[in-house]
Design an enzyme around this catalytic site. Structure first.
Site, PDB file in Angstrom:
ATOM      1  N   GLU A  29       0.888   8.721  12.742  1.00  0.00           N
ATOM      2  CA  GLU A  29       0.707  10.135  12.674  1.00  0.00           C
ATOM      3  C   GLU A  29       1.064  11.062  14.124  1.00  0.00           C
ATOM      4  O   GLU A  29       0.113  11.757  14.500  1.00  0.00           O
ATOM      5  CB  GLU A  29      -0.595  10.472  12.021  1.00  0.00           C
ATOM      6  CG  GLU A  29      -0.958   9.883  10.616  1.00  0.00           C
ATOM      7  CD  GLU A  29      -2.040   9.851  10.031  1.00  0.00           C
ATOM      8  OE1 GLU A  29      -2.901  10.700  10.524  1.00  0.00           O
ATOM      9  OE2 GLU A  29      -2.529   9.402   9.115  1.00  0.00           O
ATOM     10  N   GLU A  53       0.837   3.493   2.094  1.00  0.00           N
ATOM     11  CA  GLU A  53      -0.592   3.890   1.575  1.00  0.00           C
ATOM     12  C   GLU A  53      -0.406   4.659   0.581  1.00  0.00           C
ATOM     13  O   GLU A  53      -0.957   5.640   0.229  1.00  0.00           O
ATOM     14  CB  GLU A  53      -1.046   4.548   2.830  1.00  0.00           C
ATOM     15  CG  GLU A  53      -1.062   4.098   4.207  1.00  0.00           C
ATOM     16  CD  GLU A  53      -1.715   5.046   5.267  1.00  0.00           C
ATOM     17  OE1 GLU A  53      -2.593   6.168   4.868  1.00  0.00           O
ATOM     18  OE2 GLU A  53      -1.578   4.625   6.500  1.00  0.00           O
TER      19      GLU A  53
HETATM   20  O1  G3I Z   1     -19.340   1.797   6.324  1.00  0.00           O
HETATM   21  C1  G3I Z   1     -18.778   1.767   7.651  1.00  0.00           C
HETATM   22  C2  G3I Z   1     -19.926   1.338   8.641  1.00  0.00           C
HETATM   23  O2  G3I Z   1     -20.663   0.021   8.051  1.00  0.00           O
HETATM   24  C3  G3I Z   1     -19.217   1.020   9.959  1.00  0.00           C
HETATM   25  O3  G3I Z   1     -20.115   0.509  10.897  1.00  0.00           O
HETATM   26  C4  G3I Z   1     -18.460   2.208  10.483  1.00  0.00           C
HETATM   27  C5  G3I Z   1     -17.793   1.967  11.571  1.00  0.00           C
HETATM   28  O4  G3I Z   1     -16.991   3.033  12.222  1.00  0.00           O
HETATM   29  O5  G3I Z   1     -17.499   2.836   9.502  1.00  0.00           O
HETATM   30  C6  G3I Z   1     -18.204   3.027   8.183  1.00  0.00           C
HETATM   31  O6  G3I Z   1     -17.446   3.466   6.938  1.00  0.00           O
HETATM   32  C7  G3I Z   1     -16.420   4.391   7.159  1.00  0.00           C
HETATM   33  C8  G3I Z   1     -15.096   3.654   6.632  1.00  0.00           C
HETATM   34  O7  G3I Z   1     -13.982   4.805   6.397  1.00  0.00           O
HETATM   35  C9  G3I Z   1     -15.348   3.062   5.025  1.00  0.00           C
HETATM   36  O8  G3I Z   1     -15.728   3.970   4.234  1.00  0.00           O
HETATM   37  C10 G3I Z   1     -15.731   4.888   8.523  1.00  0.00           C
HETATM   38  O9  G3I Z   1     -16.989   5.356   9.435  1.00  0.00           O
HETATM   39  C11 G3I Z   1     -14.594   5.834   8.382  1.00  0.00           C
HETATM   40  O10 G3I Z   1     -14.303   6.205   9.558  1.00  0.00           O
HETATM   41  C12 G3I Z   1     -13.546   5.457   7.591  1.00  0.00           C
HETATM   42  O11 G3I Z   1     -12.577   6.240   7.337  1.00  0.00           O
HETATM   43  C13 G3I Z   1     -11.329   5.686   7.152  1.00  0.00           C
HETATM   44  C14 G3I Z   1     -10.437   6.766   7.444  1.00  0.00           C
HETATM   45  O12 G3I Z   1      -9.021   6.669   7.648  1.00  0.00           O
HETATM   46  C15 G3I Z   1     -10.679   6.860   9.126  1.00  0.00           C
HETATM   47  O13 G3I Z   1     -10.579   5.683   9.623  1.00  0.00           O
HETATM   48  C16 G3I Z   1     -10.948   5.563   5.656  1.00  0.00           C
HETATM   49  O14 G3I Z   1     -11.744   4.461   5.172  1.00  0.00           O
HETATM   50  C17 G3I Z   1      -9.530   5.127   5.423  1.00  0.00           C
HETATM   51  O15 G3I Z   1      -9.123   5.443   4.061  1.00  0.00           O
HETATM   52  C18 G3I Z   1      -8.698   6.284   6.085  1.00  0.00           C
HETATM   53  O16 G3I Z   1      -7.129   5.914   6.199  1.00  0.00           O
HETATM   54  C19 G3I Z   1      -6.247   6.882   6.628  1.00  0.00           C
HETATM   55  C20 G3I Z   1      -5.163   5.840   7.224  1.00  0.00           C
HETATM   56  O17 G3I Z   1      -5.879   5.213   8.194  1.00  0.00           O
HETATM   57  C21 G3I Z   1      -4.269   6.701   7.824  1.00  0.00           C
HETATM   58  N1  G3I Z   1      -3.394   7.684   6.646  1.00  0.00           N
HETATM   59  C22 G3I Z   1      -4.548   8.250   6.078  1.00  0.00           C
HETATM   60  C23 G3I Z   1      -5.673   7.312   5.461  1.00  0.00           C
HETATM   61  C24 G3I Z   1      -6.404   8.278   4.456  1.00  0.00           C
HETATM   62  O18 G3I Z   1      -7.077   9.395   5.399  1.00  0.00           O
END
Ligand code: G3I
Length: 366
Positions: A156, A272
């Protein structure tokens, strides 16, 4: 040390649930698997997982049945790996890589350089002109996860709202290292992992709206600059987070975009794929029908491009979709979204069949 028993070994030697931390799961009909259907056309299929979801036996079984590739949803991101400088925590990502190894799946590494999930200390260090920390992070990740098949090296980097003539996103990497950070990231990754497929990954190209047209043009210009400066890039990842908000998808325009990428000698991966249903009726049957139709239209256009090597969905089951936890993506009526091939009980939905049919109808790759 986990015995290196893979899914194929299990299939050959009869299926049993092994009492191990990564319990082997039964794989049913080898033919009714998205990955197998994809392979008949020379394509691959995979899905994003996370370190919590793979501990659920029903989900783990569905992943092993349907996917050949998995990608960690967040566990390989810098902000998760190295919250504290020098204290690298690989455990969560390691669980996913071990799961893949145990079941004979390939892993996509996501993502090495991204403007989000940068540890706060790294932003400060970049601002203080500590230029080498990006390369050090890349080398550390690639050294720790050497068997990763693909790396999303840069994610991105395009943002037409930045006001820059090259439409690059303003980020700590850009401000510290200049636009050359992208090429530097790829060169560092190639030196660290000569065999991995190196990918530039981005979103927002699908629809006939001005921002997507601008993003398409910006991506092609970026790729041309990378190619003309011999940056070692192998493929482009198109995230394909689709929506149903009445935006027009033009197969001809999108196919021309894909061909522009292919003409640069690059492979294309849909990295994705999922689809938001925030504006669709509550009725799940109606929603599923509409969503499957949109996925089918998109994939029919995409898979007609021979440079497209494979498709991953951003999750496999609605149970774990990010769309139900992202405030900007949740349905206003509070109902759970239905963006993925399997429902929350691991039952196949019309989206599963739409993806399977698109794979079956795709021209066979050499
Ligand atoms: O639950 C965990 C916790 O146990 C852990 O210690 C912590 C570590 O930072 O994270 C916690 O969970 C969150 C995770 O999602 C699971 O739900 C994270 O805080 C949170 O940052 C994470 O968000 C992810 C996001 O990217 C940012 O990294 C999303 O799952 C993920 O689906 C999303 O994916 C992005 C792609 O990387 C890039 N393209 C867009 C896509 C959607 O936004």
């Amino acid at each position: 040390m986990q015995p290196h028993i893979t899914r194929r070994t299990l299939l050959g030697g009869g299926l049993a649930l092994l009492g191990s931390p990564l319990r082997a799961v039964a794989v049913e009909n080898e033919n009714a698997r998205l990955a197998r259907i994809a392979r008949t056309s020379g394509l691959f299929y995979g899905a994003a997982v996370n370190s919590a979801s793979i501990t659920a036996d029903d989900f783990a079984k569905a992943v092993v049945r349907d996917a050949d590739f998995i990608v960690p949803e967040w566990e390989m991101k810098w902000g998760t790996i190295e919250k504290v400088r020098g204290n690298r925590q690989y455990g969560a990502a390691r669980k996913i890589v071990d799961f893949a190894n145990f079941h004979g799946l390939s892993v996509r590494g996501h993502t090495l350089v991204w403007h989000r999930n940068i540890p706060a200390w790294a932003v400060e260090a970049l601002n203080n002109k500590e230029y080498g920390i990006m390369q050090e992070h890349i080398r550390g990740m690639v050294a720790n996860f050497g068997a990763v098949h693909d790396w999303d090296v840069v994610n991105e980097a395009i943002d037409p709202t930045s006001g820059r003539s090259d439409n690059l996103r303003l980020s700590p990497f850009l401000s510290a290292l200049g636009p050359g950070y992208i090429g530097e990231a790829f060169r560092t990754a190639r030196a660290a992992s000569p065999g991995a497929r190196l990918v530039y990954n981005d979103f927002g190209f699908e629809y006939e709206i001005e921002t997507h047209r601008t993003r398409r043009r910006a991506l092609i210009r970026l790729l041309e600059r990378l190619k003309v400066t011999s940056v070692p890039i192998d493929a482009v990842g198109l995230q394909a987070h689709l929506v149903t908000r009445g935006l027009k998808f033009d197969p001809a325009a999108y196919s021309a975009f894909l061909k522009d990428i292919a003409d640069l000698g690059l492979k294309i991966i849909i990295t994705e794929l999922d689809i938001q249903d925030t504006d669709l009726p509550a009725d799940t049957g109606e929603r599923d029908r509409i969503l499957a139709g949109e996925i089918a239209r998109y994939l029919d256009a995409v898979l007609a491009e021979p440079a497209v090597a494979g498709v991953l969905t951003w999750g496999l089951s609605d149970r774990y979709t990010w769309l139900n936890s992202d405030p900007k993506a949740k349905r206003p009526d509070g109902l759970p979204s239905r963006p993925l091939p399997l429902d929350d009980k691991m039952e196949r939905k019309p989206i599963w069949s739409a993806i399977a049919d698109a794979f079956r109808n795709a021209p066979e790759r050499s």
